[in-house]
Design an enzyme around this catalytic site. Structure first.
Site, PDB file in Angstrom:
ATOM      1  N   ALA A 158      -0.950   8.767   8.252  1.00 10.35           N
ATOM      2  CA  ALA A 158       0.614   8.944   8.145  1.00 10.35           C
ATOM      3  C   ALA A 158       1.157   8.417   7.038  1.00 10.35           C
ATOM      4  O   ALA A 158       1.719   9.199   6.158  1.00 10.35           O
ATOM      5  CB  ALA A 158       1.024   8.782   9.731  1.00 10.35           C
TER       6      ALA A 158
ATOM      7  N   HIS B 261       8.807   3.505   8.770  1.00  7.59           N
ATOM      8  CA  HIS B 261       8.533   2.696  10.135  1.00  7.59           C
ATOM      9  C   HIS B 261       7.155   3.099  10.659  1.00  7.59           C
ATOM     10  O   HIS B 261       6.835   4.557  10.996  1.00  7.59           O
ATOM     11  CB  HIS B 261       9.619   2.829  11.092  1.00  7.59           C
ATOM     12  CG  HIS B 261       9.412   2.018  12.177  1.00  7.59           C
ATOM     13  ND1 HIS B 261       9.789   0.539  12.000  1.00  7.59           N
ATOM     14  CD2 HIS B 261       9.059   2.251  13.419  1.00  7.59           C
ATOM     15  CE1 HIS B 261       9.377   0.200  13.283  1.00  7.59           C
ATOM     16  NE2 HIS B 261       9.027   1.137  14.040  1.00  7.59           N
TER      17      HIS B 261
ATOM     18  N   THR C  94       0.715  -1.204  -0.076  1.00  5.72           N
ATOM     19  CA  THR C  94      -0.018   0.100  -0.039  1.00  5.72           C
ATOM     20  C   THR C  94       0.933   1.249   0.024  1.00  5.72           C
ATOM     21  O   THR C  94       0.585   2.227  -0.574  1.00  5.72           O
ATOM     22  CB  THR C  94      -0.819  -0.005   1.071  1.00  5.72           C
ATOM     23  OG1 THR C  94      -0.207   0.013   2.310  1.00  5.72           O
ATOM     24  CG2 THR C  94      -2.146  -1.228   1.261  1.00  5.72           C
TER      25      THR C  94
ATOM     26  N   GLU D 223      23.639   1.848   9.356  1.00  2.00           N
ATOM     27  CA  GLU D 223      23.771   0.603   9.736  1.00  2.00           C
ATOM     28  C   GLU D 223      22.928   0.061  11.032  1.00  2.00           C
ATOM     29  O   GLU D 223      23.081  -1.103  11.400  1.00  2.00           O
ATOM     30  CB  GLU D 223      25.215   0.319  10.002  1.00  2.00           C
ATOM     31  CG  GLU D 223      25.903   0.905  11.400  1.00  2.00           C
ATOM     32  CD  GLU D 223      26.095   2.646  10.861  1.00  2.00           C
ATOM     33  OE1 GLU D 223      25.645   3.122  10.068  1.00  2.00           O
ATOM     34  OE2 GLU D 223      26.308   3.433  11.962  1.00  2.00           O
TER      35      GLU D 223
ATOM     36  N   ILE E 277      16.300  -8.129   5.980  1.00  2.00           N
ATOM     37  CA  ILE E 277      17.456  -7.649   6.479  1.00  2.00           C
ATOM     38  C   ILE E 277      18.584  -7.275   5.594  1.00  2.00           C
ATOM     39  O   ILE E 277      18.598  -8.141   4.797  1.00  2.00           O
ATOM     40  CB  ILE E 277      17.919  -8.398   7.790  1.00  2.00           C
ATOM     41  CG1 ILE E 277      16.961  -8.665   8.603  1.00  2.00           C
ATOM     42  CG2 ILE E 277      19.265  -7.697   8.342  1.00  2.00           C
ATOM     43  CD1 ILE E 277      16.645  -7.463   9.788  1.00  2.00           C
TER      44      ILE E 277
HETATM   45  C1  GAR Z   1       3.741  -0.706   6.916  1.00  2.00           C
HETATM   46  O1  GAR Z   1       3.032  -0.492   7.796  1.00  2.00           O
HETATM   47  C2  GAR Z   1       5.236  -0.235   6.823  1.00  2.00           C
HETATM   48  O2  GAR Z   1       5.228   0.985   7.536  1.00  2.00           O
HETATM   49  C3  GAR Z   1       5.670  -1.604   7.690  1.00  2.00           C
HETATM   50  O3  GAR Z   1       4.951  -2.494   7.097  1.00  2.00           O
HETATM   51  C4  GAR Z   1       3.921  -2.457   6.406  1.00  2.00           C
HETATM   52  C5  GAR Z   1       3.842  -2.578   5.122  1.00  2.00           C
HETATM   53  O4  GAR Z   1       2.659  -2.295   4.363  1.00  2.00           O
HETATM   54  N1  GAR Z   1       7.107  -1.392   7.656  1.00  2.00           N
HETATM   55  C6  GAR Z   1       7.853  -2.011   8.741  1.00  2.00           C
HETATM   56  O5  GAR Z   1       7.346  -2.465   9.757  1.00  2.00           O
HETATM   57  C7  GAR Z   1       9.396  -1.796   8.479  1.00  2.00           C
HETATM   58  N2  GAR Z   1      10.007  -1.744   9.797  1.00  2.00           N
HETATM   59  P1  GAR Z   1       2.549  -2.261   2.655  1.00  2.00           P
HETATM   60  O6  GAR Z   1       3.163  -3.531   2.140  1.00  2.00           O
HETATM   61  O7  GAR Z   1       0.957  -2.213   2.656  1.00  2.00           O
HETATM   62  O8  GAR Z   1       3.344  -0.999   2.279  1.00  2.00           O
END
Ligand code: GAR
Length: 205
Positions: free
Chosen positions: A183, A113, A16, A151, A96
């Site tokens: 957000a 994030h 998304t 890093e 990672i």
């Molecule tokens: C989103 O909420 C993003 O912020 C999170 O994963 C989801 C992906 O959704 N990312 C993390 O947690 C990275 N640490 P999406 O595939 O629908 O964009």
């Protein structure tokens, strides 16, 4: 006019946030950047369909299939080179990257994030787990952060943040959706445009 900043978007799931970037581009809200390639760490994810719908080439580079971290990162790097990429956006990318990788791309990799860093971030904090942790702690406000990748997991310079209210009765899924809608989908294209513009400026000088 100088060439627009060439962007690679790295994904692992529904995409998304990738959609928000594609929509921003189509709507003229990312005039300094152009999404050239989408790379998924997983096969069969919906993010790849979203890329296809916008005629953006999509690839799968799977660590599991390639057998090692080195081969995985080499696979990604080969595509970045092939498409002459200037800037990388991690949009729900759940694999990672070793510390060598961001070291080669200083201030050129953005990540979104789903919390207000430094809360609920770092190793093992991704996707729904972030929202589960926020609910377990009982915080009343959470949000999203776009930051440069270095890093340290979720430790790079913060570019944009936006707060989102937690409401009584929220489940992790409900909260995740609110954080995305209020957000993430706004911040990520905004930050991508900001950095794309900066990169173009640097190239002109
Ligand atoms: C989103 O909420 C993003 O912020 C999170 O994963 C989801 C992906 O959704 N990312 C993390 O947690 C990275 N640490 P999406 O595939 O629908 O964009």
């Amino acid at each position: 006019m100088e060439q627009r900043t060439k962007i690679a978007v790295l994904v692992s799931g529904g995409g998304t946030n990738l959609q928000a970037l594609l929509d921003a581009q189509a709507g003229g809200k990312m005039p300094h950047g152009e999404i050239k390639v989408v790379i998924s760490s997983k096969a069969g994810v919906y993010a790849l369909e979203r890329a296809k719908n916008f005629d953006v080439p999509g690839y799968v580079v799977s660590r599991k299939e390639l057998g090692s971290q080195e081969a995985f990162e080499q696979g990604i790097s080969a595509l970045l080179e092939q498409y002459h990429i200037d800037m990388i956006v991690l949009a729900g990318f759940m694999s990672i990257l070793s510390s060598d990788f961001p070291a080669r791309w200083p201030k050129r990799i953005l990540n979104i994030h789903p919390a207000l860093i430094p809360s609920f971030c770092g190793k093992g904090m991704y996707g729904l787990k972030v929202h589960e942790a926020a609910l377990a702690k009982g915080v009343k406000v959470t949000g999203a952060t776009v930051h440069f990748v270095n890093e340290i997991p979720d430790g790079g310079e913060i570019l944009l943040q936006k707060a989102v209210e937690i409401l009584p009765g929220d489940t992790a899924e409900v909260l995740q959706h609110r954080v995305m809608e209020q957000a993430e989908w706004l911040l990520l294209p905004q930050a991508a445009e900001m950095v794309a513009q900066q990169i173009m400026k640097e190239k002109e000088n």
